[in-house]
Motif scaffolding. Structure first.
Motif, short mmCIF file in Angstrom:
data_model
loop_
_atom_site.label_atom_id
_atom_site.label_comp_id
_atom_site.label_asym_id
_atom_site.label_seq_id
_atom_site.Cartn_x
_atom_site.Cartn_y
_atom_site.Cartn_z
N ASP A 157 0.76 -1.25 0.11
CA ASP A 157 0.12 -0.20 0.09
C ASP A 157 0.83 1.20 0.03
OD1 ASP A 157 -0.83 0.24 3.49
OD2 ASP A 157 0.75 -0.38 2.56
N LYS A 158 2.25 1.10 0.23
CA LYS A 158 3.03 2.60 0.27
C LYS A 158 4.15 2.22 -0.99
CE LYS A 158 1.52 4.59 3.74
NZ LYS A 158 1.82 5.78 4.49
N LYS A 159 3.91 1.45 -1.88
CA LYS A 159 4.95 1.30 -2.95
C LYS A 159 5.04 2.49 -3.80
CE LYS A 159 6.36 -2.99 -3.41
NZ LYS A 159 7.04 -3.26 -2.01
N ASP A 160 6.19 2.77 -4.21
CA ASP A 160 6.62 3.99 -5.14
C ASP A 160 5.47 4.22 -6.16
OD1 ASP A 160 10.23 4.23 -5.10
OD2 ASP A 160 8.46 4.70 -3.70
N TYR A 161 5.00 3.48 -6.80
CA TYR A 161 4.24 3.80 -7.92
C TYR A 161 2.72 4.34 -7.60
CZ TYR A 161 2.60 -1.11 -7.11
OH TYR A 161 2.38 -2.09 -6.70
N PHE A 162 2.28 4.24 -6.18
CA PHE A 162 1.12 5.00 -5.78
C PHE A 162 1.60 6.46 -5.58
CE2 PHE A 162 -0.10 0.47 -4.16
CZ PHE A 162 -1.05 0.79 -5.11
N PHE A 163 2.75 6.86 -5.50
CA PHE A 163 3.19 8.23 -5.26
C PHE A 163 3.69 8.85 -6.47
CE2 PHE A 163 3.01 5.77 -1.27
CZ PHE A 163 2.19 6.48 -0.51
N GLY A 164 3.39 8.35 -7.81
CA GLY A 164 4.06 9.06 -8.81
C GLY A 164 5.58 8.71 -8.89
N ARG A 165 6.20 8.16 -8.46
CA ARG A 165 7.63 8.05 -8.33
C ARG A 165 7.80 6.58 -9.20
NH1 ARG A 165 7.32 9.51 -3.07
NH2 ARG A 165 7.43 7.42 -2.44
N VAL B 104 -10.77 22.49 3.05
CA VAL B 104 -9.32 22.05 3.04
C VAL B 104 -8.78 21.22 1.99
CG1 VAL B 104 -7.97 20.43 4.45
CG2 VAL B 104 -9.82 22.06 5.59
N MET B 105 -7.47 21.33 1.64
CA MET B 105 -6.90 20.87 0.49
C MET B 105 -5.48 20.28 1.11
SD MET B 105 -6.17 22.78 -2.95
CE MET B 105 -4.60 22.60 -3.95
N ALA B 106 -5.42 18.78 0.87
CA ALA B 106 -4.23 18.13 1.17
C ALA B 106 -3.26 17.91 0.29
CB ALA B 106 -4.61 16.65 1.89
N VAL B 107 -2.27 18.70 0.00
CA VAL B 107 -1.30 18.61 -1.19
C VAL B 107 -0.43 17.78 -0.79
CG1 VAL B 107 -0.02 19.99 -2.58
CG2 VAL B 107 -2.05 21.21 -1.64
N GLY B 108 -0.07 16.70 -2.01
CA GLY B 108 0.94 15.65 -1.73
C GLY B 108 0.61 14.58 -0.85
N ALA B 109 1.72 13.58 -1.20
CA ALA B 109 1.31 12.10 -0.42
C ALA B 109 1.49 12.49 1.10
CB ALA B 109 2.52 11.40 -0.97
N GLY B 115 2.55 9.54 3.35
CA GLY B 115 3.61 9.24 2.03
C GLY B 115 4.58 8.43 2.58
N ILE B 116 5.83 8.63 2.18
CA ILE B 116 7.00 7.67 2.59
C ILE B 116 7.15 7.45 3.97
CG2 ILE B 116 7.97 7.75 0.27
CD1 ILE B 116 9.98 9.53 1.53
N PHE B 117 6.68 8.50 4.57
CA PHE B 117 7.16 8.58 6.15
C PHE B 117 6.15 7.57 7.01
CE2 PHE B 117 8.77 12.50 4.22
CZ PHE B 117 9.80 12.13 4.47
N TYR B 135 -7.84 16.10 -2.30
CA TYR B 135 -6.60 15.51 -2.05
C TYR B 135 -5.79 15.61 -3.47
CZ TYR B 135 -8.54 13.10 2.06
OH TYR B 135 -9.08 12.50 3.08
N VAL B 136 -4.53 16.24 -3.25
CA VAL B 136 -3.69 16.28 -4.56
C VAL B 136 -2.66 15.29 -4.52
CG1 VAL B 136 -2.27 17.71 -5.83
CG2 VAL B 136 -4.24 18.94 -4.75
N PRO B 137 -2.82 14.40 -5.36
CA PRO B 137 -1.59 13.53 -5.46
C PRO B 137 -0.29 13.87 -5.89
CG PRO B 137 -2.87 12.83 -7.22
CD PRO B 137 -3.57 14.10 -6.53
N GLY B 138 0.73 13.07 -5.70
CA GLY B 138 2.17 13.53 -6.09
C GLY B 138 3.31 13.64 -5.14
N CYS B 139 4.36 13.38 -5.45
CA CYS B 139 5.56 13.34 -4.33
C CYS B 139 6.63 14.42 -5.03
CB CYS B 139 5.69 11.87 -3.79
SG CYS B 139 6.94 12.27 -2.61
N PRO B 140 6.86 15.44 -4.97
CA PRO B 140 5.66 16.37 -4.77
C PRO B 140 4.85 16.52 -6.03
CG PRO B 140 7.72 17.57 -5.22
CD PRO B 140 8.16 16.31 -5.37
N PRO B 141 3.73 17.07 -5.76
CA PRO B 141 3.04 17.34 -7.05
C PRO B 141 3.54 18.58 -8.00
CG PRO B 141 1.88 18.07 -5.14
CD PRO B 141 3.07 17.44 -4.60
#
Lengths: 165, 180
Positions: A157-165, B104-109, B115-117, B135-141
């Motif tokens: 659920d936290k793989k890179d491709y979910f985050f656009g990387r 409210v807008m949540a920007v980024g993973a 996110g990765i954390f 929600y805005v996806p992307g890391c960073p969008p």
């Protein structure tokens, strides 16, 4: 230009603290000594007052779960006058993680000891204000102890491709 | 002919010399083109937002010229970056201090999910403490993604009732977060 070589320093320390220092090594030229909880403040006080180790670089801890005494509290002290560093280690049993505070010698020890308490749960007796410094106050665990299961390697659920990387 | 584009009027009844529409639609349109964002930028997404505010992407085109650093006059809370658990009460307080209507807008993973954390010290998404609209996806969008999120907020503002806080569904949502 070191005004005090590691050999001279070791000689001074061993003559002063006969038998209280053991496991003396010098990895990469950094003099490393092990001492006991009872001797610690005397050694640190001697280093500061007599040998001008005025700068306490860091206090931290390491958790070795496989050892009989799993917690090592590590002190790095630096003599700006003599241009030399020393590392001191004290090993503590898991059931008794008390150690006297160094904040009476160096004011800077205050926050370092709070951090060590925060992450490892080492209790510094005599510390003026021993509370968490980086983590939230209501946390009940000590996160840097190696007592937590690793993350399930099969998680996706936290793989890179979910985050656009 | 100039190529200036003008926002379309909301749907309504048009005749010679008059135009009738509902107050909700007129108010929604006015609100949506004068949103005052409150940037709550804690990390890299905040830098991306600065690019969005810069001349090239120019968020000001949408009427969001004035960034409010006071929660009292802001309509849109933009959370950009990692929210540590220690920061959570601060973020919640900022949200509570904003007056209705507020979005409210949540920007980024990180703001959306941690996110990765995936760590003991990081809040795994701000929707654990405050309600989120977009929600805005992307890391960073990229700035385009932030603008897209912003335009989605605008759509929400235009189509919602003028007094959202009286909507039972909205009240239920706030109650779920223990707000009022």
């Amino acid at each position: 230009m070191s005004k005090l070589s590691a050999e001279d320093l070791l000689q001074k320390l061993t003559s002063k603290f006969e038998g209280a220092l053991n496991n003396i090594t010098q990895p990469y030229g950094l003099l490393t000594l092990e001492t006991s909880r009872e001797q610690l403040l005397e050694v640190l006080g001697y280093l500061k007052a007599e040998l001008q180790f005025i700068h306490l670089t860091d206090i931290t801890a390491i958790h070795y779960p496989e050892l009989e005494k799993p917690f090592a509290v590590v002190y790095h002290v630096h003599s700006l006058v003599n241009g030399i560093r020393v590392r001191l280690k004290v090993f503590l049993a898991a059931a008794d993680v008390h150690i006297p505070t160094a904040s009476n010698l160096w004011e800077g020890a205050n926050w370092m000891e709070r951090e060590t308490y925060d992450f490892f749960g080492i209790i510094f007796d005599g510390h003026p204000d021993l509370r968490r410094i980086l983590n939230v106050d209501d946390m009940t665990v000590f996160p840097m102890r190696k007592e937590f299961p690793l993350e399930d390697p099969n998680r996706i659920d936290k793989k890179d491709y979910f985050f656009g990387r | 002919m100039s190529d200036i584009q003008i926002v379309e009027a909301p749907p309504g009844i048009e005749g010679s010399g008059f135009f009738a529409t509902s107050l909700d639609k007129a108010v929604g349109m006015a609100r949506s083109y004068s949103l005052w964002p409150l940037p709550f930028a804690t990390s890299c997404c905040g830098i991306e937002f600065m690019a969005t505010m810069g001349s090239h992407y120019d968020l000001s085109r949408f009427g969001a010229e004035r960034l409010s650093f006071s929660p009292r006059q802001a309509d849109l809370l933009m959370v950009m970056g990692t929210i540590a658990k220690k920061m959570a009460p601060v973020l919640r307080q900022v949200y509570l201090q904003m007056a209705e209507p507020r979005w409210v807008m949540a920007v980024g993973a990180c703001a959306s999910s941690g996110g990765i954390f995936d760590t003991y010290s990081v809040l795994q998404g701000i929707d654990e403490i405050i309600p989120v609209d977009v929600y805005v996806p992307g890391c960073p969008p990229r700035p385009e993604a932030i603008i897209d999120g912003f335009m989605n907020i605008q759509k929400l503002v235009q189509t919602e009732s003028g007094r959202r806080r009286e909507d039972p569904k909205y009240q239920e949502l706030l109650a779920k977060y223990g707000i009022q």
